[in-house]
Design an enzyme around this catalytic site. Structure first.
Site, PDB file in Angstrom:
ATOM      1  CD  GLU A  10      -3.346  -3.633   5.694  1.00  0.00           C
ATOM      2  OE1 GLU A  10      -4.496  -3.340   5.471  1.00  0.00           O
ATOM      3  OE2 GLU A  10      -2.608  -4.798   5.090  1.00  0.00           O
ATOM      4  CG  HIS A  51      -1.786  -1.117   1.374  1.00  0.00           C
ATOM      5  ND1 HIS A  51      -2.454  -1.625   0.253  1.00  0.00           N
ATOM      6  CD2 HIS A  51      -1.835  -2.107   2.355  1.00  0.00           C
ATOM      7  CE1 HIS A  51      -3.234  -2.722   0.916  1.00  0.00           C
ATOM      8  NE2 HIS A  51      -2.777  -3.039   2.056  1.00  0.00           N
ATOM      9  NE  ARG A  58      -5.835  -7.654  -6.237  1.00  0.00           N
ATOM     10  CZ  ARG A  58      -6.676  -6.972  -7.066  1.00  0.00           C
ATOM     11  NH1 ARG A  58      -6.351  -6.660  -8.249  1.00  0.00           N
ATOM     12  NH2 ARG A  58      -7.944  -6.677  -6.551  1.00  0.00           N
ATOM     13  CG  HIS A  78       0.782  -6.617   3.286  1.00  0.00           C
ATOM     14  ND1 HIS A  78       1.385  -5.430   3.069  1.00  0.00           N
ATOM     15  CD2 HIS A  78      -0.457  -6.795   3.164  1.00  0.00           C
ATOM     16  CE1 HIS A  78       0.071  -4.724   2.235  1.00  0.00           C
ATOM     17  NE2 HIS A  78      -0.915  -5.379   2.582  1.00  0.00           N
TER      18      HIS A  78
END
Length: 318
Positions: free
Chosen positions: A117, A99, A195, A175
């Protein structure tokens, strides 16, 4: 402003399963691959709608606009509700992804937010693993070479996880969630995902999902990796609490309620997700019931509330 429950928002995903139905009892048609439950959202993709009470049917963005002092605390304001709260059912492994941070997202994604996150592991099959960054010494060129050769796994930092573990994922960290894991995810209010690698999977129509390799390479921090956090609980009256994340974007506690426990909001909103058990939430003379898998938003206008029952809560706030 009374505590707010919201109608669940279910997201179909190629890697989803049926844990939200079998574990939490949500009414989901058999065969649907539901990968995500968006518990509390004011995202452009989907906005939560209040269920029950005096604000029944009102969207979260409307509440935030018309009652911002009650919701956030006097003098506090956000363009949109700052957190996005999810439960993720990874029946199959998710893509390897990254991200962007706020600056990159603002410049390249029409002023959107970046995404930091955290994951609380609700359940995990024996031996389940997550990817949390890259192996030490991995360079950008090595990463690109392994990606081209289809063996990216060789540079990924894998961590075996158990129920109760916590993982912190800052923007810029590569991740991935492995298969057989159920997660409560707390994140910035952003749905931006780049992605990198998706195992050549196809959807029901035979189409591969879009990859975002160029943007991912722009934002990856090749020095970032992390390990799991095993919460350290402190005994308090009525239960115990573990403070697991303290970032500039959000703070998160894991709270275990054994009987009856008082919680102060400290002048900010609280989001609550019941990941195990059930409870009653009381404030003033009102009481609301929360089942396992349900969530609630407690506004800053409530100074203190009481949780009674036997349950495990994930509490987040800014």
């Amino acid at each position: 402003m009374q505590p707010l429950k919201f109608k669940p928002i279910f997201m179909k995903r190629i890697w989803g399963g049926n844990a939200l139905k079998t574990r939490y009892g949500f009414n989901i048609p058999d065969g649907d691959k539901i990968g995500e439950l968006w518990c509390i959202s004011d995202n452009r993709t989907a906005v939560s709608e209040v269920e029950g009470g005096s604000f029944d049917g009102i969207k979260l963005n409307e509440l935030a606009k018309n009652y911002k002092d009650e919701l956030y605390g006097e003098g506090k304001s956000y363009d949109r509700f700052p957190l996005l709260i999810k439960i993720i059912d990874a029946n199959d492994k998710l893509s390897v992804q990254v991200h962007p941070d706020d600056d990159y997202a603002y410049k390249h994604e029409n002023g959107d937010l970046g995404k930091t996150e955290m994951w609380y592991i609700i359940d995990a099959k024996p031996g389940a693993k997550l990817v949390c960054g890259l192996k030490e010494g991995t360079t950008k060129q090595q990463f690109k070479t392994l990606l081209d050769e289809g063996i990216l796994e060789d540079c990924l930092n894998e961590v075996e996880v158990n129920p109760g573990d916590v993982i912190y994922i800052p923007s810029g960290m590569v991740h991935a969630i492995g298969d057989g894991i159920l997660i409560c995810e707390i994140q910035q209010n952003s749905d931006l995902t780049y992605r990198v690698y998706d195992y050549n999977r196809v959807d029901d129509n035979g189409n591969k999902r879009e990859l975002h390799i160029d943007k991912a390479l722009d934002v990856i921090d090749f020095n970032l990796k992390s390990d799991k956090i095993v919460p350290e609980y402190k005994k308090i009256e009525g239960g115990s609490i573990a403070k697991v994340v303290d970032s500039k974007y959000f703070k998160t506690d894991v709270i275990v309620v054994d009987s009856s426990l008082n919680i102060e909001t400290n002048g900010t909103f609280n989001t609550l997700v019941v990941v195990d058990g059930e409870c009653k939430l009381s404030y003033d003379n009102d009481t609301m019931h929360l089942k396992s898998g349900e969530s609630m938003l407690v506004s800053a206008s409530i100074d203190k509330y009481t949780v009674t029952g036997n349950c495990r809560l994930i509490r987040s706030y800014v």
